[in-house]
Write a protein that holds these residues in place. Sequence first.
Motif, PDB file in Angstrom:
ATOM      1  N   ILE A   1       8.918   6.908  -7.161  1.00 28.72           N
ATOM      2  CA  ILE A   1       8.373   5.558  -7.338  1.00 28.72           C
ATOM      3  C   ILE A   1       8.598   4.720  -6.079  1.00 28.72           C
ATOM      4  O   ILE A   1       7.716   3.981  -5.635  1.00 28.72           O
ATOM      5  N   ALA A   2       9.781   4.838  -5.490  1.00 29.43           N
ATOM      6  CA  ALA A   2      10.066   4.090  -4.261  1.00 29.43           C
ATOM      7  C   ALA A   2       9.151   4.532  -3.121  1.00 29.43           C
ATOM      8  O   ALA A   2       8.677   3.702  -2.334  1.00 29.43           O
ATOM      9  N   ALA A   3       8.879   5.841  -3.039  1.00 28.12           N
ATOM     10  CA  ALA A   3       7.984   6.338  -1.991  1.00 28.12           C
ATOM     11  C   ALA A   3       6.584   5.762  -2.160  1.00 28.12           C
ATOM     12  O   ALA A   3       5.956   5.318  -1.188  1.00 28.12           O
ATOM     13  N   LEU A   4       6.091   5.739  -3.395  1.00 32.42           N
ATOM     14  CA  LEU A   4       4.765   5.174  -3.642  1.00 32.42           C
ATOM     15  C   LEU A   4       4.746   3.665  -3.465  1.00 32.42           C
ATOM     16  O   LEU A   4       3.727   3.088  -3.073  1.00 32.42           O
ATOM     17  N   ALA A   5       5.863   3.008  -3.738  1.00 30.09           N
ATOM     18  CA  ALA A   5       5.924   1.556  -3.605  1.00 30.09           C
ATOM     19  C   ALA A   5       5.867   1.118  -2.147  1.00 30.09           C
ATOM     20  O   ALA A   5       5.405   0.015  -1.844  1.00 30.09           O
ATOM     21  N   LEU A   6       6.302   1.951  -1.235  1.00 34.11           N
ATOM     22  CA  LEU A   6       6.297   1.594   0.181  1.00 34.11           C
ATOM     23  C   LEU A   6       4.928   1.780   0.842  1.00 34.11           C
ATOM     24  O   LEU A   6       4.718   1.302   1.959  1.00 34.11           O
ATOM     25  N   VAL A   7       3.994   2.443   0.172  1.00 32.22           N
ATOM     26  CA  VAL A   7       2.672   2.706   0.764  1.00 32.22           C
ATOM     27  C   VAL A   7       1.897   1.419   1.048  1.00 32.22           C
ATOM     28  O   VAL A   7       1.368   1.261   2.160  1.00 32.22           O
ATOM     29  N   PRO A   8       1.776   0.466   0.125  1.00 33.39           N
ATOM     30  CA  PRO A   8       0.972  -0.729   0.439  1.00 33.39           C
ATOM     31  C   PRO A   8       1.479  -1.510   1.639  1.00 33.39           C
ATOM     32  O   PRO A   8       0.687  -1.933   2.492  1.00 33.39           O
ATOM     33  N   VAL A   9       2.782  -1.715   1.751  1.00 34.99           N
ATOM     34  CA  VAL A   9       3.294  -2.479   2.881  1.00 34.99           C
ATOM     35  C   VAL A   9       3.146  -1.676   4.179  1.00 34.99           C
ATOM     36  O   VAL A   9       2.883  -2.240   5.248  1.00 34.99           O
ATOM     37  N   GLY A  10       3.231  -0.364   4.099  1.00 30.55           N
ATOM     38  CA  GLY A  10       3.011   0.469   5.281  1.00 30.55           C
ATOM     39  C   GLY A  10       1.565   0.409   5.755  1.00 30.55           C
ATOM     40  O   GLY A  10       1.294   0.338   6.957  1.00 30.55           O
ATOM     41  N   LEU A  11       0.632   0.419   4.805  1.00 30.82           N
ATOM     42  CA  LEU A  11      -0.778   0.295   5.162  1.00 30.82           C
ATOM     43  C   LEU A  11      -1.072  -1.061   5.793  1.00 30.82           C
ATOM     44  O   LEU A  11      -1.833  -1.160   6.757  1.00 30.82           O
ATOM     45  N   ALA A  12      -0.467  -2.107   5.256  1.00 26.44           N
ATOM     46  CA  ALA A  12      -0.695  -3.446   5.796  1.00 26.44           C
ATOM     47  C   ALA A  12      -0.086  -3.593   7.184  1.00 26.44           C
ATOM     48  O   ALA A  12      -0.712  -4.170   8.085  1.00 26.44           O
TER      49      ALA A  12
ATOM     50  N   LEU B   1       3.131  -6.092  -3.985  1.00 28.40           N
ATOM     51  CA  LEU B   1       3.007  -4.807  -4.679  1.00 28.40           C
ATOM     52  C   LEU B   1       4.187  -3.897  -4.364  1.00 28.40           C
ATOM     53  O   LEU B   1       4.726  -3.225  -5.248  1.00 28.40           O
ATOM     54  N   SER B   2       4.584  -3.872  -3.112  1.00 25.62           N
ATOM     55  CA  SER B   2       5.722  -3.036  -2.729  1.00 25.62           C
ATOM     56  C   SER B   2       7.020  -3.541  -3.357  1.00 25.62           C
ATOM     57  O   SER B   2       7.850  -2.747  -3.813  1.00 25.62           O
ATOM     58  N   ALA B   3       7.208  -4.838  -3.407  1.00 21.76           N
ATOM     59  CA  ALA B   3       8.418  -5.393  -4.025  1.00 21.76           C
ATOM     60  C   ALA B   3       8.454  -5.066  -5.508  1.00 21.76           C
ATOM     61  O   ALA B   3       9.521  -4.697  -6.041  1.00 21.76           O
ATOM     62  N   ALA B   4       7.321  -5.174  -6.195  1.00 20.19           N
ATOM     63  CA  ALA B   4       7.288  -4.838  -7.617  1.00 20.19           C
ATOM     64  C   ALA B   4       7.576  -3.357  -7.829  1.00 20.19           C
ATOM     65  O   ALA B   4       8.329  -2.972  -8.742  1.00 20.19           O
ATOM     66  N   GLY B   5       7.015  -2.512  -6.987  1.00 20.23           N
ATOM     67  CA  GLY B   5       7.274  -1.079  -7.097  1.00 20.23           C
ATOM     68  C   GLY B   5       8.721  -0.726  -6.830  1.00 20.23           C
ATOM     69  O   GLY B   5       9.307   0.131  -7.503  1.00 20.23           O
ATOM     70  N   LEU B   6       9.343  -1.375  -5.863  1.00 22.20           N
ATOM     71  CA  LEU B   6      10.756  -1.122  -5.580  1.00 22.20           C
ATOM     72  C   LEU B   6      11.643  -1.614  -6.720  1.00 22.20           C
ATOM     73  O   LEU B   6      12.691  -1.022  -7.003  1.00 22.20           O
ATOM     74  N   ALA B   7      11.249  -2.703  -7.387  1.00 20.22           N
ATOM     75  CA  ALA B   7      12.006  -3.167  -8.554  1.00 20.22           C
ATOM     76  C   ALA B   7      11.935  -2.147  -9.676  1.00 20.22           C
ATOM     77  O   ALA B   7      12.950  -1.856 -10.337  1.00 20.22           O
ATOM     78  N   VAL B   8      10.761  -1.571  -9.892  1.00 20.44           N
ATOM     79  CA  VAL B   8      10.629  -0.527 -10.917  1.00 20.44           C
ATOM     80  C   VAL B   8      11.457   0.694 -10.524  1.00 20.44           C
ATOM     81  O   VAL B   8      12.113   1.321 -11.371  1.00 20.44           O
TER      82      VAL B   8
END
Length: 152
Positions: free
Chosen positions: A33-44, A10-17
Amino acid sequence: MLTTTVCAALSAAGLAVAFLTAWRRRFVAATRIAALALVPVGLAMSGLVELFGEVGGAVASWASGLVLEPTVWAGFGVLALAVVLYVVARFAGGRSRSRAAADRPADRPADRPVGGSGPSRPAVGGGRGKGDAAAPDDDFSDIEAILKKHGI
Protein backbone atom coordinates in the motif's frame (compact mmCIF):
# COMPACT_ATOMS: atom_id res chain seq x y z
CA MET A 1 0.07 23.65 -8.81
CA LEU A 2 -3.35 22.11 -8.23
CA THR A 3 -2.27 18.75 -9.64
CA THR A 4 0.70 18.62 -7.29
CA THR A 5 -1.58 19.32 -4.33
CA VAL A 6 -4.04 16.62 -5.37
CA CYS A 7 -1.23 14.10 -5.88
CA ALA A 8 0.27 14.96 -2.47
CA ALA A 9 -3.14 14.52 -0.81
CA LEU A 10 -3.63 11.13 -2.50
CA SER A 11 -0.20 10.01 -1.36
CA ALA A 12 -0.81 11.20 2.21
CA ALA A 13 -4.12 9.32 2.34
CA GLY A 14 -2.47 6.18 0.99
CA LEU A 15 0.36 6.40 3.51
CA ALA A 16 -2.21 6.78 6.32
CA VAL A 17 -3.93 3.60 5.15
CA ALA A 18 -0.54 1.87 5.01
CA PHE A 19 0.20 3.00 8.56
CA LEU A 20 -3.14 1.63 9.80
CA THR A 21 -2.49 -1.66 7.99
CA ALA A 22 0.95 -1.91 9.59
CA TRP A 23 -0.63 -1.17 13.00
CA ARG A 24 -2.65 -4.37 12.55
CA ARG A 25 0.64 -6.22 11.96
CA ARG A 26 0.03 -6.87 8.28
CA PHE A 27 3.44 -5.62 7.20
CA VAL A 28 3.55 -7.09 3.70
CA ALA A 29 0.21 -5.55 2.77
CA ALA A 30 1.26 -2.27 4.37
CA THR A 31 4.44 -2.21 2.29
CA ARG A 32 2.45 -2.76 -0.91
CA ILE A 33 0.00 0.00 0.00
CA ALA A 34 2.84 2.40 0.83
CA ALA A 35 4.51 1.64 -2.52
CA LEU A 36 1.29 2.41 -4.40
CA ALA A 37 0.67 5.51 -2.28
CA LEU A 38 3.99 7.04 -3.33
CA VAL A 39 3.19 6.79 -7.07
CA PRO A 40 1.02 9.95 -7.40
CA VAL A 41 3.53 12.24 -5.70
CA GLY A 42 6.35 10.67 -7.72
CA LEU A 43 4.47 11.29 -10.96
CA ALA A 44 3.81 14.90 -9.97
CA MET A 45 7.39 15.58 -8.91
CA SER A 46 8.86 14.09 -12.09
CA GLY A 47 6.52 16.12 -14.34
CA LEU A 48 4.83 13.08 -15.86
CA VAL A 49 1.34 14.28 -14.87
CA GLU A 50 1.71 17.32 -17.13
CA LEU A 51 3.14 15.11 -19.86
CA PHE A 52 0.12 12.81 -19.68
CA GLY A 53 -2.13 15.88 -19.92
CA GLU A 54 -0.34 17.08 -23.05
CA VAL A 55 -0.51 13.62 -24.64
CA GLY A 56 -4.22 13.43 -23.83
CA GLY A 57 -4.80 16.82 -25.45
CA ALA A 58 -2.90 15.76 -28.57
CA VAL A 59 -4.94 12.55 -28.84
CA ALA A 60 -8.16 14.52 -28.40
CA SER A 61 -7.26 17.00 -31.15
CA TRP A 62 -6.33 14.12 -33.47
CA ALA A 63 -9.61 12.34 -32.72
CA SER A 64 -11.63 15.50 -33.40
CA GLY A 65 -9.93 15.90 -36.79
CA LEU A 66 -10.52 12.24 -37.57
CA VAL A 67 -14.24 12.61 -38.08
CA LEU A 68 -14.25 14.98 -41.05
CA GLU A 69 -11.05 14.19 -42.99
CA PRO A 70 -11.34 11.56 -45.74
CA THR A 71 -7.56 11.17 -46.02
CA VAL A 72 -7.43 9.88 -42.45
CA TRP A 73 -10.09 7.26 -43.26
CA ALA A 74 -8.21 6.33 -46.43
CA GLY A 75 -5.09 5.88 -44.30
CA PHE A 76 -6.96 3.49 -42.02
CA GLY A 77 -8.13 1.59 -45.10
CA VAL A 78 -4.55 1.25 -46.34
CA LEU A 79 -3.42 0.01 -42.92
CA ALA A 80 -6.24 -2.54 -42.85
CA LEU A 81 -5.30 -3.75 -46.35
CA ALA A 82 -1.68 -4.14 -45.25
CA VAL A 83 -2.70 -6.27 -42.27
CA VAL A 84 -4.98 -8.46 -44.42
CA LEU A 85 -2.23 -8.99 -47.01
CA TYR A 86 0.26 -9.91 -44.31
CA VAL A 87 -2.09 -12.45 -42.74
CA VAL A 88 -2.91 -13.99 -46.13
CA ALA A 89 0.80 -14.27 -46.98
CA ARG A 90 1.55 -15.96 -43.65
CA PHE A 91 -1.32 -18.40 -44.13
CA ALA A 92 -0.36 -19.20 -47.73
CA GLY A 93 3.32 -19.59 -46.85
CA GLY A 94 2.55 -22.06 -44.08
CA ARG A 95 0.31 -24.12 -46.34
CA SER A 96 2.83 -24.25 -49.18
CA ARG A 97 5.60 -25.45 -46.84
CA SER A 98 3.44 -28.18 -45.34
CA ARG A 99 2.16 -29.23 -48.78
CA ALA A 100 5.74 -29.40 -50.12
CA ALA A 101 6.74 -31.61 -47.20
CA ALA A 102 3.78 -33.91 -47.83
CA ASP A 103 4.46 -34.16 -51.59
CA ARG A 104 8.15 -35.00 -51.13
CA PRO A 105 8.86 -38.72 -51.61
CA ALA A 106 10.40 -40.68 -48.74
CA ASP A 107 13.58 -41.55 -50.65
CA ARG A 108 14.52 -38.78 -53.04
CA PRO A 109 16.64 -39.78 -56.05
CA ALA A 110 19.16 -37.08 -55.12
CA ASP A 111 19.95 -39.00 -51.92
CA ARG A 112 20.78 -42.26 -53.79
CA PRO A 113 24.20 -42.66 -55.36
CA VAL A 114 24.39 -43.39 -59.06
CA GLY A 115 24.82 -47.08 -59.88
CA GLY A 116 23.08 -48.40 -56.78
CA SER A 117 26.23 -48.93 -54.71
CA GLY A 118 26.54 -47.60 -51.19
CA PRO A 119 23.89 -46.68 -48.64
CA SER A 120 20.49 -45.44 -49.77
CA ARG A 121 20.56 -42.65 -47.19
CA PRO A 122 23.45 -40.35 -46.36
CA ALA A 123 25.24 -41.33 -43.15
CA VAL A 124 25.14 -37.83 -41.65
CA GLY A 125 23.26 -38.58 -38.45
CA GLY A 126 24.43 -42.15 -37.97
CA GLY A 127 22.19 -45.16 -37.42
CA ARG A 128 18.86 -45.01 -35.69
CA GLY A 129 19.08 -48.26 -33.78
CA LYS A 130 15.57 -49.68 -33.30
CA GLY A 131 13.97 -47.09 -35.57
CA ASP A 132 15.80 -48.16 -38.78
CA ALA A 133 12.61 -49.62 -40.25
CA ALA A 134 10.78 -46.28 -39.91
CA ALA A 135 10.49 -43.82 -42.78
CA PRO A 136 13.34 -41.26 -42.92
CA ASP A 137 10.88 -38.33 -42.75
CA ASP A 138 9.30 -39.65 -39.55
CA ASP A 139 10.83 -37.32 -36.97
CA PHE A 140 8.97 -38.92 -34.06
CA SER A 141 10.26 -42.49 -34.49
CA ASP A 142 13.02 -41.97 -31.90
CA ILE A 143 10.51 -40.55 -29.44
CA GLU A 144 8.12 -43.43 -30.07
CA ALA A 145 10.92 -45.93 -29.44
CA ILE A 146 11.78 -44.27 -26.13
CA LEU A 147 8.13 -44.21 -25.03
CA LYS A 148 7.69 -47.90 -25.95
CA LYS A 149 10.86 -48.75 -24.05
CA HIS A 150 9.39 -47.18 -20.90
CA GLY A 151 5.98 -48.72 -21.46
CA ILE A 152 4.16 -45.49 -22.20
